[in-house]
Design a protein around this motif. Structure first.
Motif, mmCIF file in Angstrom:
data_model
loop_
_atom_site.group_PDB
_atom_site.id
_atom_site.type_symbol
_atom_site.label_atom_id
_atom_site.label_comp_id
_atom_site.label_asym_id
_atom_site.label_seq_id
_atom_site.Cartn_x
_atom_site.Cartn_y
_atom_site.Cartn_z
ATOM 1 N N GLY A 158 0.825 -1.213 0.000
ATOM 2 C CA GLY A 158 0.000 0.000 0.000
ATOM 3 C C GLY A 158 0.857 1.260 0.000
ATOM 4 N N LYS A 159 1.911 1.246 0.827
ATOM 5 C CA LYS A 159 2.812 2.405 0.894
ATOM 6 C C LYS A 159 3.502 2.639 -0.448
ATOM 7 N N VAL A 160 3.950 1.534 -1.075
ATOM 8 C CA VAL A 160 4.626 1.642 -2.379
ATOM 9 C C VAL A 160 3.671 2.259 -3.396
ATOM 10 N N ARG A 161 2.420 1.796 -3.371
ATOM 11 C CA ARG A 161 1.445 2.290 -4.358
ATOM 12 C C ARG A 161 1.130 3.762 -4.118
ATOM 13 N N SER A 162 0.948 4.141 -2.851
ATOM 14 C CA SER A 162 0.540 5.525 -2.592
ATOM 15 C C SER A 162 1.711 6.490 -2.769
ATOM 16 N N SER A 163 2.929 6.034 -2.444
ATOM 17 C CA SER A 163 4.080 6.952 -2.554
ATOM 18 C C SER A 163 4.741 6.891 -3.914
#
Lengths: 347, 143
Positions: B62-67
């Motif tokens: 999720g972090k990879v996708r949002s950032s």
């Protein structure tokens, strides 16, 4: 055409990249110091970052990294072109090219395309010393899945000229990895127009094994049948043409010259056809002599012709580190005088 | 990767051994700091439990996708058998201990009722036997 005739190999390659980027939005350039105003160490990429700012990426100094990224881009449908600043640094991309890019199609059962072009300048005669003057393409010849090309400085009938058109073909029409071998002194050569060709007759051979990449034959007009077949590519083909003229005028020795642009896969049919007439072969290269391109040319010619090949020789760089000092470097690398001397020894 | 904003989750499974060489003979300094030096945040986890790994990995994806930037997940794990064939130089006791404490299939299987666990085992065994049988009887051209 008169304007075209002033083009150099460098201009032609630069225009080939411009045209490829203009025609194909999937083309991305990756390499060190590519951004304008510098435009790459040898200026083949000059102007591209200004015209296509989002598609020219100046990268960190990490040749293996750049090449690996390009492989990933190609697998996902882009058409990356990698510039390796000096051919000497191609040692750093060997693993990515040989163990990865060139194998993806076979290992994924031809379900993927890998349209990557890696361009780099080889060659010496600039006093750049042992690690910036080498001709290393022989280490990449014969790798399954890898096409190796070297341009010839011909204007031809294509608006980009022959070097630019060859690069354009490789970038936009080839779906597997290409290693594109340029040469530092070849960059400065003016493209040969029909007028410049003067006494040379040019034939462009085609055969299915050549994937559409030309194999040129140059012979001398109104000359007696050739005594010997020369073969060379890239900048050495330019030196071989000079040697051909001097051999004809000063020594009455007549040669024809076969210039492949596709070094690998190895397809020699036009050379073999020439040798059936001359029965004498000299292979000329700027790489080192031992275990080189010329050795394979001779082996293949001998296999094809047997006793029909009367004499065969090789001319190449001495098997030593390329010196930095000008006179020592000149003694190490083959030049026009060396070609003339070698031919005269053979006929 | 961080420089160009590559959205990638790098999972480093540290099994503490190369083919035969334990990592203490081959690694100096810090593994997380190798990533952090390139601007890639790392998360460290010591687990062979798929549920625990899944929960943390899901957050990181999720972090990879949002950032739209890379992350690294370092999982301390164990190699339960040979690297290749007969190349495991570790002791029987060590391997036995690792199987008892670090086998992810046992850890997850022990959460299931016995009946369901047996059904899954039979299903897997049948699938393997069926694939094996099919491969043995293939003509050369079908490979």
């Amino acid at each position: 055409l008169s304007k075209l005739a002033r083009f150099t190999v460098l201009d032609s390659l630069n225009k080939g990249l411009f045209q490829a980027m203009a025609d194909d939005p999937k083309v991305i350039l990756l390499g060190e110091d590519l951004l304008d105003p510098y435009g790459g160490a040898f200026k083949v990429s000059r102007g591209l970052s200004s015209t296509f700012p989002k598609r020219v990426w100046s990268t960190p100094i990490s040749e293996a990294g750049i090449t690996g990224v390009a492989g990933g881009m190609a697998l996902r449908g882009l058409h990356p072109v990698v510039e390796i600043m000096f051919g000497d640094f191609s040692t750093l991309i060997a693993d990515q090219v040989i163990n990865h890019l060139a194998k993806f199609q076979a290992m994924y059962h031809d379900q993927v395309d890998v349209p990557v072009v890696i361009r780099t300048p080889m060659g010496g005669r600039r006093g750049y010393g042992p690690t910036h003057s080498q001709t290393l393409e022989k280490f990449f010849l014969g790798v399954p899945g890898l096409t190796v090309l070297a341009p010839f400085h011909l204007q031809g009938d294509h608006p980009l000229g022959s070097p630019g058109h060859l690069l354009y073909q490789a970038v936009t029409q080839h779906n597997s990895p290409v290693f594109f071998i340029e040469n530092k002194l070849q960059y400065l050569l003016k493209l040969l127009s029909p007028d410049d060709l003067g006494e040379f007759t040019l034939i462009n051979h085609q055969s299915p094994g050549l994937q559409g990449f030309p194999f040129y034959q140059l012979s001398l007009q109104s000359a007696p049948p050739a005594h010997l077949t020369l073969t060379a590519y890239g900048y050495m083909a330019h030196l071989a043409m000079d040697a051909m003229l001097r051999l004809a005028y000063q020594h009455e020795v007549f040669c024809e010259l076969l210039v492949p642009t596709q070094l690998a896969p190895f397809e020699l049919a036009p050379l073999i056809a020439s040798l059936q007439n001359t029965q004498h072969l000299l292979a000329i290269e700027e790489g080192t002599l031992p275990l080189g391109w010329g050795a394979e040319v001779l082996a293949r010619s001998a296999e094809a012709l047997g006793a029909g090949l009367i004499k065969a020789g090789r001319l190449a760089a001495q098997g030593e580190v390329v010196p930095a000092a000008g006179d020592l470097e000149a003694a190490c690398l083959p030049d026009v005088d060396d070609i003339i001397q070698k031919v005269r020894e053979m006929v | 990767m961080a420089l160009w904003g590559a959205p990638i989750l790098i999972v480093l499974e540290n099994n503490h051994i190369a083919q035969t060489t334990p990592s203490h003979l081959a690694v100096a300094g810090s593994i997380p700091q190798r990533f952090e030096a390139f601007g890639i945040p790392t998360t460290w986890l010591d687990s062979s439990d798929v549920l625990e790994i899944q929960s943390i990995a899901r957050d990181l994806v999720g972090k990879v996708r949002s950032s739209q930037k890379p992350q690294t997940l370092i999982i301390e794990t164990a190699r339960l058998g040979t690297h290749s064939k007969g190349d495991d130089t570790r002791s029987e006791e060590t391997l036995e201990h690792l199987w008892r404490t670090r086998d992810p299939i046992s850890i997850q299987g022990n959460r299931l009722p016995e009946e369901k666990r047996n059904a899954i085992n039979i299903e897997v065994e049948e699938a393997i036997q069926s694939a094996f049988h099919k491969a043995l009887h293939m003509e050369e051209g079908e490979f």
